[in-house]
Design an enzyme around this catalytic site. Structure first.
Site, PDB file in Angstrom:
ATOM      1  N   CYS A 152       0.281  54.479  22.578  1.00  0.00           N
ATOM      2  CA  CYS A 152      -0.742  54.000  21.637  1.00  0.00           C
ATOM      3  C   CYS A 152      -1.904  54.992  21.528  1.00  0.00           C
ATOM      4  O   CYS A 152      -2.199  55.724  22.459  1.00  0.00           O
ATOM      5  CB  CYS A 152      -1.325  52.689  22.125  1.00  0.00           C
ATOM      6  N   ARG A 181       0.976  60.808  17.973  1.00  0.00           N
ATOM      7  CA  ARG A 181       1.371  60.149  19.217  1.00  0.00           C
ATOM      8  C   ARG A 181       2.507  59.155  18.978  1.00  0.00           C
ATOM      9  O   ARG A 181       3.138  58.711  19.922  1.00  0.00           O
ATOM     10  CB  ARG A 181       0.168  59.402  19.835  1.00  0.00           C
ATOM     11  N   TRP A 226       2.158  51.345  19.885  1.00  0.00           N
ATOM     12  CA  TRP A 226       3.574  51.670  20.159  1.00  0.00           C
ATOM     13  C   TRP A 226       4.056  50.486  20.985  1.00  0.00           C
ATOM     14  O   TRP A 226       3.690  50.338  22.149  1.00  0.00           O
ATOM     15  CB  TRP A 226       3.650  52.991  20.932  1.00  0.00           C
ATOM     16  N   ASN A 273      -3.873  50.132  25.724  1.00  0.00           N
ATOM     17  CA  ASN A 273      -2.699  50.984  25.861  1.00  0.00           C
ATOM     18  C   ASN A 273      -2.186  50.768  27.276  1.00  0.00           C
ATOM     19  O   ASN A 273      -2.973  50.763  28.210  1.00  0.00           O
ATOM     20  CB  ASN A 273      -3.116  52.458  25.662  1.00  0.00           C
ATOM     21  N   GLY A 274      -0.873  50.570  27.429  1.00  0.00           N
ATOM     22  CA  GLY A 274      -0.314  50.396  28.763  1.00  0.00           C
ATOM     23  C   GLY A 274       0.351  49.048  28.909  1.00  0.00           C
ATOM     24  O   GLY A 274       0.731  48.416  27.921  1.00  0.00           O
ATOM     25  N   GLU A 288      23.648  68.589  31.246  1.00  0.00           N
ATOM     26  CA  GLU A 288      22.380  68.447  30.534  1.00  0.00           C
ATOM     27  C   GLU A 288      21.653  69.796  30.450  1.00  0.00           C
ATOM     28  O   GLU A 288      21.084  70.142  29.412  1.00  0.00           O
ATOM     29  CB  GLU A 288      21.519  67.388  31.241  1.00  0.00           C
ATOM     30  N   LYS A 314      20.663  71.573  26.918  1.00  0.00           N
ATOM     31  CA  LYS A 314      19.288  71.986  26.569  1.00  0.00           C
ATOM     32  C   LYS A 314      19.277  73.453  26.139  1.00  0.00           C
ATOM     33  O   LYS A 314      18.627  73.818  25.181  1.00  0.00           O
ATOM     34  CB  LYS A 314      18.327  71.793  27.765  1.00  0.00           C
ATOM     35  N   GLU A 336      21.013  73.865  22.632  1.00  0.00           N
ATOM     36  CA  GLU A 336      20.315  73.339  21.453  1.00  0.00           C
ATOM     37  C   GLU A 336      18.982  74.027  21.203  1.00  0.00           C
ATOM     38  O   GLU A 336      18.536  74.101  20.071  1.00  0.00           O
ATOM     39  CB  GLU A 336      20.152  71.818  21.537  1.00  0.00           C
ATOM     40  N   HIS A 353      40.225  75.804  38.363  1.00  0.00           N
ATOM     41  CA  HIS A 353      41.328  75.333  37.508  1.00  0.00           C
ATOM     42  C   HIS A 353      41.236  75.950  36.117  1.00  0.00           C
ATOM     43  O   HIS A 353      41.861  75.451  35.185  1.00  0.00           O
ATOM     44  CB  HIS A 353      41.329  73.801  37.446  1.00  0.00           C
ATOM     45  N   LYS A 367      15.913  64.287  15.096  1.00  0.00           N
ATOM     46  CA  LYS A 367      15.521  63.486  16.259  1.00  0.00           C
ATOM     47  C   LYS A 367      16.316  62.181  16.325  1.00  0.00           C
ATOM     48  O   LYS A 367      16.683  61.714  17.388  1.00  0.00           O
ATOM     49  CB  LYS A 367      14.016  63.194  16.193  1.00  0.00           C
TER      50      LYS A 367
HETATM   51  C1  F6R Z   1      19.490  66.220  23.046  1.00  0.00           C
HETATM   52  C2  F6R Z   1      19.183  64.973  22.369  1.00  0.00           C
HETATM   53  C3  F6R Z   1      20.316  64.223  21.783  1.00  0.00           C
HETATM   54  C4  F6R Z   1      20.087  62.710  21.895  1.00  0.00           C
HETATM   55  C5  F6R Z   1      21.206  61.951  21.176  1.00  0.00           C
HETATM   56  C6  F6R Z   1      21.061  60.456  21.310  1.00  0.00           C
HETATM   57  O1  F6R Z   1      18.318  66.811  23.578  1.00  0.00           O
HETATM   58  O2  F6R Z   1      18.054  64.595  22.238  1.00  0.00           O
HETATM   59  O3  F6R Z   1      21.523  64.592  22.366  1.00  0.00           O
HETATM   60  O4  F6R Z   1      20.060  62.370  23.253  1.00  0.00           O
HETATM   61  O5  F6R Z   1      21.199  62.295  19.805  1.00  0.00           O
HETATM   62  O6  F6R Z   1      19.874  60.009  20.751  1.00  0.00           O
HETATM   63  P1  F6R Z   1      19.309  58.566  21.093  1.00  0.00           P
HETATM   64  O7  F6R Z   1      18.958  58.563  22.546  1.00  0.00           O
HETATM   65  O8  F6R Z   1      18.135  58.378  20.201  1.00  0.00           O
HETATM   66  O9  F6R Z   1      20.411  57.588  20.805  1.00  0.00           O
END
Ligand code: F6R
Length: 620
Positions: free
Chosen positions: A2, A27, A78, A104-105, A489, A493, A496, A512, A615
């Site tokens: 928030c 935010r 939020w 907030n919180g 992971e 990272k 991407e 293998h 996103k």
């Molecule tokens: C990678 C990343 C994506 C999301 C995936 C799922 O850094 O952000 O792989 O994790 O698209 O997204 P959500 O969690 O929103 O379902």
């Protein structure tokens, strides 16, 4: 999370407050509201779900004249407790319409407080935890020991609250004063010339003043147009730390970081603490929303985790913990594959859907398929009121705050913590763990934010390494046990963000096939299992590292500081604090995030907006 702003001065408070809310839009929020004091004992409040434009429209409809005054506050919400609706938007007001509060919180003890207030005849008009604060304040101000004393009543109210909160109080009969407090959530004071501000961050007032005061934990600030006093919750003066803001506005939005993602990496200790907060009550794990009976949970005989990308890796990690704690079989499935392969599901299957956005089409369709097959669905989500939690039978929210960088970082750690809590909730339901064991596991989780903080303090050598390897064509990642999904992971990272070929492997699988990729100088990042937790895994990993070193790989080893065997096979060592094995991913992931972000920056890429990615992926 928030955005909060409060203003006392001589100018039009509405303009200043709404501008500040606009500046804090980055935010993330799902509703917004303002409260303005007219200086003659009246309080006007307008609030609206959705974007700030909705609030602007509502203000235009009621007329700006009804919101005239030079003291006011605003809030972008939020959602945490209660859906993002008009009635749940802040500010919340007292029954006599004199006191307004924004928050907030999370007020952790809101449930008993609400019961206490309802028993005393108070009628609530929202589903929020925040509303308890304003009704408590009204009671303190009207009939409490400090009746009539606004500031003392606020202290008395604050002393009754548990959890994490920034709260701002105004009272229509005290229009010259604002009281604001912080415990574990942000609050800064802006010191102007004949005007004062309180806000979640400096972006709210940077246009008006660059002189600010930082508040410490459990501090209260009382502001008037001419000054401020910082105290503890008992009113004892503590001072506050003045500072000068020398960032420009863009840097201020990012908390001084170059990218949101870097800020979000730094926010991980808070994301973890906030996610855990309030979920252990009387020795039992509690979820946020549970439309399932205890019997439904007891009947679970199999668990599926469905998710995509980073959330899928969180699910893979959680499998180790959930199986270990519950003795129930757990399958982790890419959501995009789940419904196309006719998985065996029935009433006693629990499907755990993990999604930061709560809107990912693949995960949503997996949830719908599971529900069609009569399975129970539990969502782990960072976005209150999103489609996936709405369609699920139970929900556990990650309280990581909005994640703006496209690549998921703080939500990944929060998802692991939340999935572990689901594991503990199941273990308590099916009876595979005694209450004291559940409490012990939870308490171990509560130690992790501190460990992450420590890792973050030691990231400069990792950045140096990343710059050194920034021109590599390929980087491999190895892990075992929970370290294997961490390796996946780390590779994701790097792919991407830096557009480098990167792959994660289970270290035992190397021989293998993938070992053929090893050539002279190839950087391989290894997530070393703890030498104390799973000793056998540790010694096997040492052998795996020797195998690749013999073939010319350059080894970068993430290991505990006293791990001499790891140090002996490491060309470069990244130390992380010792943790219980199952919790190690929460610390070992952090250097991998920093590594990937630094390589990407060195190559000149925008780490907040990697190419080709969105996103929230709302198409299948
Ligand atoms: C990678 C990343 C994506 C999301 C995936 C799922 O850094 O952000 O792989 O994790 O698209 O997204 P959500 O969690 O929103 O379902």
């Amino acid at each position: 999370m928030c955005g909060i702003v409060g203003y006392v001065g001589k100018r039009d408070a509405l303009d200043i407050v709404v501008d500040a809310l606009r500046r804090m839009e980055y935010r993330g929020y799902d509703s917004a509201g303002v409260a303005i004091l007219d200086g003659q004992g009246s309080l006007a409040v307008e609030k609206k779900a959705g974007r700030l434009e909705n609030l602007d429209k509502q203000i235009a409809e009621v007329g700006r004249d009804s919101l005239a005054g030079s003291t006011g506050m605003g809030h972008t919400r939020w959602a945490t407790h209660g859906q993002p609706t008009d009635r749940n938007a802040h500010p919340h007001v007292s029954t006599d319409h004199k006191i307004a509060v924004v928050h907030n919180g999370i007020i952790e003890n809101y449930a008993p407080l609400r019961t206490e207030l309802e028993d005393a005849g108070v009628e609530f008009s929202s589903d929020t935890d925040t509303e308890t604060a304003v009704h408590l304040m009204e009671r303190e101000y009207t009939v409490g020991e400090h009746a009539g004393d606004f500031v003392a009543a606020a202290y008395a109210t604050l002393r009754r609250l548990e959890g994490a909160f920034t709260l701002v109080f105004t009272h229509a009969d005290h229009p010259d004063t604002i009281v604001a407090a912080r415990r574990s959530t942000p609050l800064v004071v802006g010191v102007g010339d004949g005007e004062m501000f309180v806000a979640s961050d400096v972006t709210a007032f940077i246009e008006h003043t660059r002189d600010a005061v930082e508040l410490g934990q459990d501090e209260v600030v009382v502001i008037t147009a001419d000054g401020y006093t910082v105290t503890d919750f008992d009113g004892v003066v503590t001072g506050g730390k003045p500072f000068h803001i020398d960032w420009d506005l863009a840097a201020a939005e990012k908390g001084g970081y170059d990218y949101f993602m870097l800020k979000e990496i730094a926010e991980q200790p808070a994301a973890l603490s906030d996610t855990l907060l309030g979920h252990l009550q009387d020795g039992r794990i509690v979820l946020d929303e549970q439309r399932l009976s205890d019997q439904d949970l007891r009947d679970v005989d199999k668990v599926f985790v469905v998710a995509c990308g980073t959330a899928y890796h969180a699910g893979m990690i959680a499998k180790y913990a959930i199986e270990h704690w519950t003795r129930l079989p757990v399958e982790v499935e890419l959501a995009s594959e789940f419904r196309y392969r006719d998985p065996v599901l029935d009433r006693s299957t629990l499907v755990v859907a993990i999604s930061q956005s709560g809107e990912t089409a693949d995960t949503l369709e997996a949830v719908r398929h599971a529900k069609d097959q009569k399975a129970r669905v539990l969502a782990i989500c960072n976005t209150n009121g999103a489609q996936i939690p709405r369609e699920s039978d139970a929900v556990l929210y990650t309280h990581a705050g909005p994640e703006i960088g496209v690549a998921s970082t703080k939500c990944f750690l929060a998802q692991i913590a939340a999935a572990y809590m689901v594991g503990l909730a199941l273990a308590q339901a099916v009876g595979t763990k005694y209450q004291d064991e559940v409490v012990r596991e939870f308490e171990a989780l509560e130690q992790i934010p501190q460990a992450v903080e420590k890792v973050l303090e030691q990231m400069e050598p990792v950045r140096d390494l990343a710059r050194q390897f920034a021109s590599s064509d390929t980087v491999l990642f190895l892990g075992r046990h929970v370290g294997y999904p961490v390796a996946l992971e780390g590779a994701l990272k790097l792919k991407e963000l830096a557009y480098i070929h990167a792959e994660g492997f289970a270290a035992g699988e190397l021989k293998h096939g993938p070992i053929a990729l090893i050539e002279d100088g190839l950087p391989v990042i290894i997530v070393m299992p703890s030498p104390t937790g799973r000793a056998l895994l540790h010694s096997k990993m040492v052998s795996n590292i020797r195998e690749i070193q013999a073939r010319g790989a350059t080894t970068i080893v993430i290991a505990e500081p006293d791990d001499d065997a790891a140090a002996a096979v490491a060309d470069h060592l990244i130390p992380i604090p010792a943790t219980p094995t199952l919790l190690q991913p929460l610390v070992s992931t952090v250097p991998l995030q920093v590594f990937a972000a630094t390589v990407a920056q060195s190559r000149g890429y925008d780490v907040d907006k990697p190419r080709n990615l969105a996103k929230s992926v709302t198409v299948e």
